[in-house]
Design a protein around this motif. Structure first.
Motif, short mmCIF file in Angstrom:
data_model
loop_
_atom_site.label_atom_id
_atom_site.label_comp_id
_atom_site.label_asym_id
_atom_site.label_seq_id
_atom_site.Cartn_x
_atom_site.Cartn_y
_atom_site.Cartn_z
N MET A 135 0.82 -1.20 0.00
CA MET A 135 0.00 0.00 0.00
C MET A 135 0.86 1.26 0.00
O MET A 135 0.46 2.29 -0.56
CB MET A 135 -0.95 0.00 1.20
N GLY A 136 2.05 1.19 0.61
CA GLY A 136 2.95 2.32 0.56
C GLY A 136 3.37 2.63 -0.87
O GLY A 136 3.50 3.79 -1.26
N ASN A 137 3.55 1.58 -1.64
CA ASN A 137 3.92 1.76 -3.05
C ASN A 137 2.86 2.50 -3.84
O ASN A 137 3.16 3.22 -4.81
CB ASN A 137 4.20 0.40 -3.68
N TYR A 138 1.60 2.35 -3.43
CA TYR A 138 0.48 2.99 -4.13
C TYR A 138 -0.01 4.26 -3.45
O TYR A 138 -0.86 4.97 -4.01
CB TYR A 138 -0.70 2.01 -4.24
N MET A 139 0.51 4.56 -2.26
CA MET A 139 -0.03 5.67 -1.48
C MET A 139 0.03 7.00 -2.23
O MET A 139 -0.88 7.81 -2.16
CB MET A 139 0.69 5.79 -0.14
N LYS A 140 1.11 7.21 -2.97
CA LYS A 140 1.27 8.48 -3.67
C LYS A 140 0.27 8.66 -4.81
O LYS A 140 0.16 9.75 -5.37
CB LYS A 140 2.69 8.63 -4.18
N THR A 141 -0.43 7.59 -5.18
CA THR A 141 -1.41 7.69 -6.26
C THR A 141 -2.82 8.02 -5.75
O THR A 141 -3.72 8.26 -6.55
CB THR A 141 -1.48 6.38 -7.06
N ILE A 142 -3.01 8.02 -4.42
CA ILE A 142 -4.34 8.27 -3.86
C ILE A 142 -4.72 9.73 -4.03
O ILE A 142 -3.98 10.62 -3.64
CB ILE A 142 -4.39 7.89 -2.36
N GLN A 143 -5.87 9.96 -4.63
CA GLN A 143 -6.38 11.31 -4.80
C GLN A 143 -7.11 11.76 -3.53
O GLN A 143 -7.60 10.93 -2.76
CB GLN A 143 -7.33 11.36 -6.00
N PRO A 144 -7.17 13.07 -3.28
CA PRO A 144 -7.87 13.56 -2.07
C PRO A 144 -9.29 13.02 -1.96
O PRO A 144 -10.06 13.08 -2.93
CB PRO A 144 -7.87 15.09 -2.27
N ASN A 145 -9.62 12.44 -0.82
CA ASN A 145 -10.96 11.90 -0.59
C ASN A 145 -11.17 11.77 0.91
O ASN A 145 -10.26 11.97 1.71
CB ASN A 145 -11.13 10.55 -1.29
N TYR A 146 -12.40 11.43 1.31
CA TYR A 146 -12.76 11.38 2.72
C TYR A 146 -12.63 9.98 3.34
O TYR A 146 -12.89 9.81 4.53
CB TYR A 146 -14.21 11.85 2.91
N PHE A 147 -12.22 8.96 2.56
CA PHE A 147 -12.32 7.59 3.04
C PHE A 147 -11.00 6.87 3.20
O PHE A 147 -10.83 6.11 4.15
CB PHE A 147 -13.22 6.78 2.10
N ILE A 148 -10.06 7.03 2.28
CA ILE A 148 -8.79 6.31 2.36
C ILE A 148 -7.64 7.30 2.26
O ILE A 148 -7.77 8.37 1.66
CB ILE A 148 -8.66 5.23 1.27
N GLY A 149 -6.51 6.93 2.85
CA GLY A 149 -5.34 7.80 2.81
C GLY A 149 -5.11 8.46 4.16
O GLY A 149 -5.71 8.10 5.17
#
Length: 219
Positions: A135-149
């Motif tokens: 998940m760390g590998n993908y963390m930088k791809t998470i767009q601003p949202n209210y649920f994950i990240g």
């Protein structure tokens, strides 16, 4: 219905993983004691038991619920910032299923060994370490949202803060998880579990403090 169709068409492998415990339970039932271990302390020692039906069914049912909740999140996102197939959502769904399956398997193995002197390895911690790396590998791809990240007041209010915080968080999670994986064979259960919680606190606090620093300095 669209969510269900998407799951069966595009994530059939997740559906198979969800079914796996339910297919295995009838074969395992007679080999397990009426009271199964359902909780392990930080040192890897069993400290709570539950009825066999609860021990075998709770985690698989919980996994099904979490999976379909993650599938449904885009429908309840008020600002429509996440999509059902958007990175890292498909990876997150599979990673969560595998993590919970490993936890369930660990409980079953411990149940099969009741009555013996137990020295269980921290396989759950190792599974979590792998989860951190993935998940760390993908963390930088998470767009601003209210649920994950990394959902903090400062990241949610500023897209640049979100982006910088998740970029740092990505490196921190991968490094922390990789360190836990490398050290796993060399540390005793008690030492490893203590080290695990130190790493967990570290990879949680560093991105949080960095996000606050960005907020205070206006970067």
């Amino acid at each position: 219905m669209k969510t269900i169709k998407y799951a069966f068409k595009n994530e059939w492998y997740n559906i198979l993983l969800l079914l796996l415990p339910f297919l295995a339970i009838p074969f395992l039932w007679s080999y397990l004691p009426e009271q199964m271990p359902t909780h392990i302390n930080f040192a890897g020692e069993i400290n709570d038991y539950s009825a066999k039906s609860f021990g075998l069914l709770f985690i698989p049912l919980l996994t099904v619920g979490i999976y379909f909740l993650l599938l449904y999140l885009p429908n309840i996102d008020p600002k429509k910032r996440i999509e059902i197939d958007q990175k890292p959502m498909p990876v997150l769904r599979t990673a969560v299923i595998l993590l919970l399956l490993i936890i369930h398997l660990d409980m079953i193995v411990l149940g099969l060994e009741i009555g013996l002197e137990l020295h269980p390895a921290n396989w759950i911690y190792l599974a979590l370490a792998i989860f951190f790396v993935v998940m760390g590998n993908y963390m930088k791809t998470i767009q601003p949202n209210y649920f994950i990240g990394i959902r903090l007041p400062w990241t949610l209010e500023n897209a640049k803060n979100w982006r910088k915080t998740h970029r740092l968080g990505s490196y921190v999670w991968v490094i922390g998880g990789a360190l836990l994986i490398v050290l796993f064979p060399f540390l005793t259960n008690k030492v490893y579990s203590t080290f695990f919680f130190i790493i967990l606190i570290t990879i949680t606090l560093i991105p949080a403090f960095y996000s606050f620093y960005l907020y205070k300095t206006k970067f």
